[in-house]
Design a protein around this motif. Structure first.
Motif, PDB file in Angstrom:
ATOM      1  N   LYS A  57      35.871   6.665  11.967  1.00  0.00           N
ATOM      2  CA  LYS A  57      35.609   5.224  12.013  1.00  0.00           C
ATOM      3  C   LYS A  57      34.112   4.878  11.966  1.00  0.00           C
ATOM      4  N   GLU A  58      33.317   5.565  12.767  1.00  0.00           N
ATOM      5  CA  GLU A  58      31.886   5.225  12.857  1.00  0.00           C
ATOM      6  C   GLU A  58      31.195   5.337  11.501  1.00  0.00           C
ATOM      7  N   ASP A  59      31.395   6.465  10.814  1.00  0.00           N
ATOM      8  CA  ASP A  59      30.778   6.653   9.495  1.00  0.00           C
ATOM      9  C   ASP A  59      31.429   5.773   8.446  1.00  0.00           C
ATOM     10  N   LYS A 100      30.025   2.437   8.596  1.00  0.00           N
ATOM     11  CA  LYS A 100      28.567   2.407   8.413  1.00  0.00           C
ATOM     12  C   LYS A 100      28.153   2.565   6.945  1.00  0.00           C
TER      13      LYS A 100
END
Length: 305
Positions: A152-154, A157
């Motif tokens: 999710k984070e990458d 981003k």
């Protein structure tokens, strides 16, 4: 009718969709580019021209046809990039998967609709709403499906993160008989040499038990180690950061013995020939400026069982 079937990356190819550069139009604005390599060439004034890319793709088509492959091409949508057909669909076993991809590219599937109409509708699977997956991240390999993805984070981003965890989970649920193995990749929206746009930008199986690999394309060393253990270190061809940037892993196998390479990949060509492969060289350096190459521009529909 087209009987779709793909179980690996190298079995003798019978039918393929090869993208088209016709109608691609003028150089896009910098703000409209969605990968760092395209941005680099737009800024430098070296973005490829339509006529040059058309010529490169025709050379590739001739090689495929020489090896008796049935080649379909998309219907042309004016002022639209339809080169990288790998991302708008992919076949695993006897299923054609219709993914959800970047909204900037959602019209592309219309160019191949006439081909999809030749496939039994029961064999076409559309992914659910929350799933993002592109064909460049998906590699069927016998008992495995190798998948490049971002957590999710990458994924939130980076524009260059194209396959999410939901995409990995979808494939796991859809193909119970396979070991679906996910690999997180290093991403960069700004530096092309630090960006593995898709799994095939840093890894690709060849032959029956070998692979081309760029170790630093993988976010975690254990993922690289998984592939090293699976194939055996002696069966890996390692490429450098510059070779990754030039797309050396993004070659295309017509069969376990025949591999198509960009004509400037001289080091790789020599290694492959020494290993007994037949190497077909085509000019594809202009297309590579858009961070995609030979595998990216093909969508195999049928390989021999």
């Amino acid at each position: 009718m087209i009987n779709v079937y793909v179980n690996d990356e190298t079995a003798p190819l019978k039918t393929v969709i090869l993208g088209t550069a016709k109608g691609i139009g003028d150089t896009p604005d910098l703000d409209d580019a969605y990968d760092p390599k395209s941005k680099e060439h737009i800024a430098a004034g070296t973005y490829p021209k339509e006529a040059d890319m058309v010529a490169e793709m025709e050379a590739f088509a001739k090689v495929l046809e020489k090896h008796n492959v049935k080649v379909y091409r998309p219907e042309i949508i004016e002022n639209y990039n339809q080169i990288f057909s790998r991302d708008i669909g992919f076949v695993i076993e006897d299923k054609f998967i219709k993914p959800r991809i970047l909204k900037d590219r959602k019209e592309e599937i219309k160019g191949i609709q006439y081909i999809l109409d030749k496939i039994n509708p029961a064999q076409i699977v559309s992914v659910p709403e929350d799933v993002r997956v592109e064909g460049g991240d998906v590699m069927p390999w016998n008992d495995h499906i190798f998948v490049g993805y971002s957590e999710k984070e990458d994924f939130e981003k980076y524009i260059v993160a194209r396959t999410n965890k939901a995409g990995l989970d979808f494939l796991t649920n859809e193909f119970h008989n396979k070991k679906v193995k996910g690999f997180q990749l290093n991403k960069s929206d700004e530096v092309a040499k630090d960006n593995a746009l898709h799994l095939d930008c840093c890894f690709q199986p060849i032959g029956n038990n070998q692979a081309i690999i760029y170790k630093d394309g993988f976010k975690f060393e254990e993922d690289y180690n998984y592939l090293k253990d699976y194939f055996g270190e002696e069966n890996l061809i390692h490429i450098t950061r510059d070779e990754m940037y030039e797309m050396n892993s993004n070659v295309f196998s017509i069969s376990p013995k025949v591999i198509v390479l960009e004509k400037n990949f001289t080091r790789l060509a020599k290694i492959l020939e020494e290993k007994g492969f037949t190497v077909e060289l085509v000019p594809y350096a202009e297309i590579s400026k858009m961070e995609g190459l030979l595998r990216c521009s093909t969508l195999p529909l049928e390989r021999e069982k």
